[in-house]
Design a protein around this motif. Structure first.
Motif, PDB file in Angstrom:
ATOM      1  N   SER A  60       0.828  -1.198   0.000  1.00 39.14           N
ATOM      2  CA  SER A  60       0.000   0.000   0.000  1.00 39.14           C
ATOM      3  C   SER A  60       0.866   1.254   0.000  1.00 39.14           C
ATOM      4  CB  SER A  60      -0.898   0.007   1.246  1.00 39.14           C
ATOM      5  OG  SER A  60      -0.099   0.248   2.413  1.00 39.14           O
ATOM      6  N   TRP A  61       0.207   2.397   0.149  1.00 33.53           N
ATOM      7  CA  TRP A  61       0.919   3.669   0.223  1.00 33.53           C
ATOM      8  C   TRP A  61       1.814   3.733   1.457  1.00 33.53           C
ATOM      9  CZ3 TRP A  61       0.281   7.322   4.144  1.00 33.53           C
ATOM     10  CH2 TRP A  61      -0.742   7.072   5.050  1.00 33.53           C
ATOM     11  N   VAL A  62       1.487   2.954   2.489  1.00 36.53           N
ATOM     12  CA  VAL A  62       2.334   2.913   3.683  1.00 36.53           C
ATOM     13  C   VAL A  62       3.699   2.333   3.331  1.00 36.53           C
ATOM     14  CG1 VAL A  62       2.577   1.980   6.009  1.00 36.53           C
ATOM     15  CG2 VAL A  62       0.327   2.735   5.190  1.00 36.53           C
ATOM     16  N   HIS A  63       3.702   1.263   2.565  1.00 37.23           N
ATOM     17  CA  HIS A  63       4.961   0.686   2.076  1.00 37.23           C
ATOM     18  C   HIS A  63       5.753   1.722   1.290  1.00 37.23           C
ATOM     19  CE1 HIS A  63       7.807  -1.842  -0.087  1.00 37.23           C
ATOM     20  NE2 HIS A  63       7.237  -1.517  -1.237  1.00 37.23           N
ATOM     21  N   LEU A  64       5.080   2.458   0.422  1.00 40.95           N
ATOM     22  CA  LEU A  64       5.757   3.450  -0.411  1.00 40.95           C
ATOM     23  C   LEU A  64       6.370   4.558   0.437  1.00 40.95           C
ATOM     24  CD1 LEU A  64       3.081   3.764  -3.246  1.00 40.95           C
ATOM     25  CD2 LEU A  64       5.027   2.207  -3.117  1.00 40.95           C
ATOM     26  N   GLN A  65       5.658   4.989   1.472  1.00 42.33           N
ATOM     27  CA  GLN A  65       6.187   6.036   2.347  1.00 42.33           C
ATOM     28  C   GLN A  65       7.423   5.552   3.103  1.00 42.33           C
ATOM     29  OE1 GLN A  65       4.048   9.279   4.623  1.00 42.33           O
ATOM     30  NE2 GLN A  65       4.091   7.682   6.178  1.00 42.33           N
ATOM     31  N   ILE A  66       7.383   4.323   3.584  1.00 40.04           N
ATOM     32  CA  ILE A  66       8.548   3.769   4.280  1.00 40.04           C
ATOM     33  C   ILE A  66       9.737   3.690   3.330  1.00 40.04           C
ATOM     34  CG2 ILE A  66       9.475   1.671   5.351  1.00 40.04           C
ATOM     35  CD1 ILE A  66       6.655   1.207   6.511  1.00 40.04           C
ATOM     36  N   VAL A  67       9.512   3.179   2.135  1.00 37.36           N
ATOM     37  CA  VAL A  67      10.591   3.068   1.155  1.00 37.36           C
ATOM     38  C   VAL A  67      11.143   4.448   0.810  1.00 37.36           C
ATOM     39  CG1 VAL A  67      11.160   2.380  -1.212  1.00 37.36           C
ATOM     40  CG2 VAL A  67       9.721   0.901   0.209  1.00 37.36           C
ATOM     41  N   LEU A  68      10.276   5.422   0.622  1.00 42.51           N
ATOM     42  CA  LEU A  68      10.711   6.780   0.296  1.00 42.51           C
ATOM     43  C   LEU A  68      11.587   7.365   1.400  1.00 42.51           C
ATOM     44  CD1 LEU A  68      10.693   9.444  -1.268  1.00 42.51           C
ATOM     45  CD2 LEU A  68       8.476   9.958  -0.216  1.00 42.51           C
ATOM     46  N   ASN A  69      11.152   7.268   2.630  1.00 43.08           N
ATOM     47  CA  ASN A  69      11.924   7.841   3.732  1.00 43.08           C
ATOM     48  C   ASN A  69      13.270   7.153   3.890  1.00 43.08           C
ATOM     49  OD1 ASN A  69      10.452   9.972   5.677  1.00 43.08           O
ATOM     50  ND2 ASN A  69       8.907   8.711   4.671  1.00 43.08           N
ATOM     51  N   ARG A  70      13.300   5.861   3.721  1.00 44.36           N
ATOM     52  CA  ARG A  70      14.576   5.151   3.840  1.00 44.36           C
ATOM     53  C   ARG A  70      15.483   5.450   2.647  1.00 44.36           C
ATOM     54  NH1 ARG A  70      13.110  -0.283   7.334  1.00 44.36           N
ATOM     55  NH2 ARG A  70      12.695   0.982   9.178  1.00 44.36           N
ATOM     56  N   ALA A  71      14.898   5.614   1.469  1.00 47.83           N
ATOM     57  CA  ALA A  71      15.691   5.936   0.294  1.00 47.83           C
ATOM     58  C   ALA A  71      16.330   7.316   0.422  1.00 47.83           C
ATOM     59  CB  ALA A  71      14.822   5.869  -0.960  1.00 47.83           C
ATOM     60  N   LEU A  72      15.567   8.292   0.873  1.00 50.14           N
ATOM     61  CA  LEU A  72      16.110   9.638   1.042  1.00 50.14           C
ATOM     62  C   LEU A  72      17.217   9.654   2.086  1.00 50.14           C
ATOM     63  CD1 LEU A  72      12.846  11.797   0.904  1.00 50.14           C
ATOM     64  CD2 LEU A  72      14.630  11.654  -0.851  1.00 50.14           C
ATOM     65  N   HIS A  73      17.004   8.936   3.181  1.00 50.31           N
ATOM     66  CA  HIS A  73      18.033   8.858   4.229  1.00 50.31           C
ATOM     67  C   HIS A  73      19.298   8.202   3.688  1.00 50.31           C
ATOM     68  CE1 HIS A  73      19.845   8.791   8.088  1.00 50.31           C
ATOM     69  NE2 HIS A  73      19.603   7.524   8.364  1.00 50.31           N
ATOM     70  N   GLY A 184       6.322  -6.944  11.841  1.00 46.50           N
ATOM     71  CA  GLY A 184       5.038  -6.263  11.761  1.00 46.50           C
ATOM     72  C   GLY A 184       4.669  -5.896  10.342  1.00 46.50           C
ATOM     73  N   ARG A 185       5.661  -5.683   9.484  1.00 48.64           N
ATOM     74  CA  ARG A 185       5.359  -5.323   8.099  1.00 48.64           C
ATOM     75  C   ARG A 185       4.790  -6.498   7.324  1.00 48.64           C
ATOM     76  NH1 ARG A 185       3.732  -1.520   6.789  1.00 48.64           N
ATOM     77  NH2 ARG A 185       4.482  -1.667   4.647  1.00 48.64           N
ATOM     78  N   SER A 186       5.020  -7.711   7.782  1.00 51.33           N
ATOM     79  CA  SER A 186       4.467  -8.880   7.110  1.00 51.33           C
ATOM     80  C   SER A 186       3.503  -9.643   8.022  1.00 51.33           C
ATOM     81  CB  SER A 186       5.593  -9.820   6.649  1.00 51.33           C
ATOM     82  OG  SER A 186       6.378  -9.214   5.659  1.00 51.33           O
ATOM     83  N   ARG A 187       3.012  -8.983   9.044  1.00 47.82           N
ATOM     84  CA  ARG A 187       2.169  -9.671  10.011  1.00 47.82           C
ATOM     85  C   ARG A 187       0.875 -10.197   9.396  1.00 47.82           C
ATOM     86  NH1 ARG A 187       3.657 -12.026  14.263  1.00 47.82           N
ATOM     87  NH2 ARG A 187       1.669 -11.656  15.284  1.00 47.82           N
ATOM     88  N   VAL A 188       0.295  -9.476   8.440  1.00 49.33           N
ATOM     89  CA  VAL A 188      -0.957  -9.948   7.844  1.00 49.33           C
ATOM     90  C   VAL A 188      -0.750 -11.288   7.174  1.00 49.33           C
ATOM     91  CG1 VAL A 188      -2.700  -9.479   6.094  1.00 49.33           C
ATOM     92  CG2 VAL A 188      -1.892  -7.634   7.562  1.00 49.33           C
ATOM     93  N   ALA A 189       0.302 -11.380   6.368  1.00 49.58           N
ATOM     94  CA  ALA A 189       0.579 -12.648   5.697  1.00 49.58           C
ATOM     95  C   ALA A 189       0.896 -13.750   6.699  1.00 49.58           C
ATOM     96  CB  ALA A 189       1.743 -12.474   4.727  1.00 49.58           C
ATOM     97  N   PHE A 190       1.622 -13.407   7.766  1.00 47.80           N
ATOM     98  CA  PHE A 190       2.027 -14.407   8.751  1.00 47.80           C
ATOM     99  C   PHE A 190       0.833 -14.921   9.536  1.00 47.80           C
ATOM    100  CE2 PHE A 190       3.922 -15.343  13.042  1.00 47.80           C
ATOM    101  CZ  PHE A 190       4.553 -16.517  12.644  1.00 47.80           C
TER     102      PHE A 190
END
Length: 270
Positions: A60-73, A184-190
């Motif tokens: 989702s967009w949450v994944h994209l936001q996490i990736v964006l923040n880590r990429a910029l850092h 927690g990022r894969s908790r739904v699948a788990f």
């Protein structure tokens, strides 16, 4: 009883990307345009529905936001260590333009999931190409707009398995995509799927840190609660780092600090 999904309008209304722009007005305008685009957010919603239909982890967009923040850092640490972005070297542009390329790659790389998981990276290209003129309209004029569009599209296709990023920016997007793997990022699948090595190893990751390196520009540290996390680290992180172009600039460690490993599964049955 299965809880009903939110209507598209409600799902889109909840989305808002946040990332530190650090006095980069071009990046700020790009993020503003992304947050104002209902069409882009609708794609984000559909790509997550596809992921849920396939019982996959969060796309989702949450994944994209996490990736964006880590990429910029990650990029800012690399740049402070003296590495030049590809748009600086090849087009005499600046690191601020590189951040727009990285943001575009991060926010648009999974658009193809709104069509299908198979070949989603390629599908993302034409969907992104349709959206980028509007997203970049208030950021660049021509010919710079076309240059940045092309670099974003390259970052998108470079994130796929076996992709060969030719730019620093694309390499950053590729690696950052793998850094969204904390517990927690894969908790739904788990919790809802049959347990397997993918779900078990994902649940074993407690924390991911990106810091200035000692021997190299950047150090990525992963804390695990169980040795099953080694599979996640090797299959996801190591494969993304290899071939990214960042291998010589990133040091990577994964460790288990707990005296006793966390038990992830009581019984495994086939």
């Amino acid at each position: 009883m299965i809880e009903p999904r939110p209507a598209p309008r409600d799902a889109v209304a909840a989305m808002r990307i946040h990332a530190p722009t650090e006095r980069n007005p071009k990046l700020a305008r790009f993020l503003e345009a992304a947050n104002a685009s209902t069409a882009l957010k609708a794609r984000w919603h559909v790509q997550q529905v596809t992921a849920e239909r396939m019982d996959m982890n969060d796309h989702s967009w949450v994944h994209l936001q996490i990736v964006l923040n880590r990429a910029l850092h990650l990029f800012r640490l690399l740049h402070r260590a003296g590495l030049q972005s590809s748009v600086e070297k090849d087009y005499s542009m600046s690191n601020k333009d590189a951040e727009v390329v990285i943001a575009g790659g991060c926010l648009l790389h999974d658009l193809g999931m709104s069509i299908h998981r198979t070949d989603h990276e390629a599908f993302s290209l034409f969907l992104a190409a349709d959206l980028l003129p509007q997203l970049l309209e208030k950021v660049y004029e021509e010919p710079e707009r076309t240059v940045i569009t092309s670099e974003i599209l390259h970052a998108i296709i470079g994130h796929r398995k076996g992709g060969r990023p030719l730019t620093l920016e694309a390499g950053v997007v590729r690696v950052a995509d793998a850094l969204d793997m904390e517990h927690g990022r894969s908790r739904v699948a788990f919790e809802t799927s049959l347990p397997n090595i993918h779900s078990l190893s994902a649940a074993a990751i407690d924390e991911v840190r990106i810091v200035a390196g000692e021997e190299r520009a950047v150090r990525i540290e992963v804390e695990m609660n169980n040795s099953a996390g080694v599979f996640q680290v090797d299959e996801l992180m190591a494969n993304k780092l290899r071939g990214s172009g960042l291998e010589d600039h990133v040091e990577f460690t994964a460790r288990i600090d707990a005296e006793h490993e966390k038990r992830l599964l009581r019984v495994y049955q086939i």
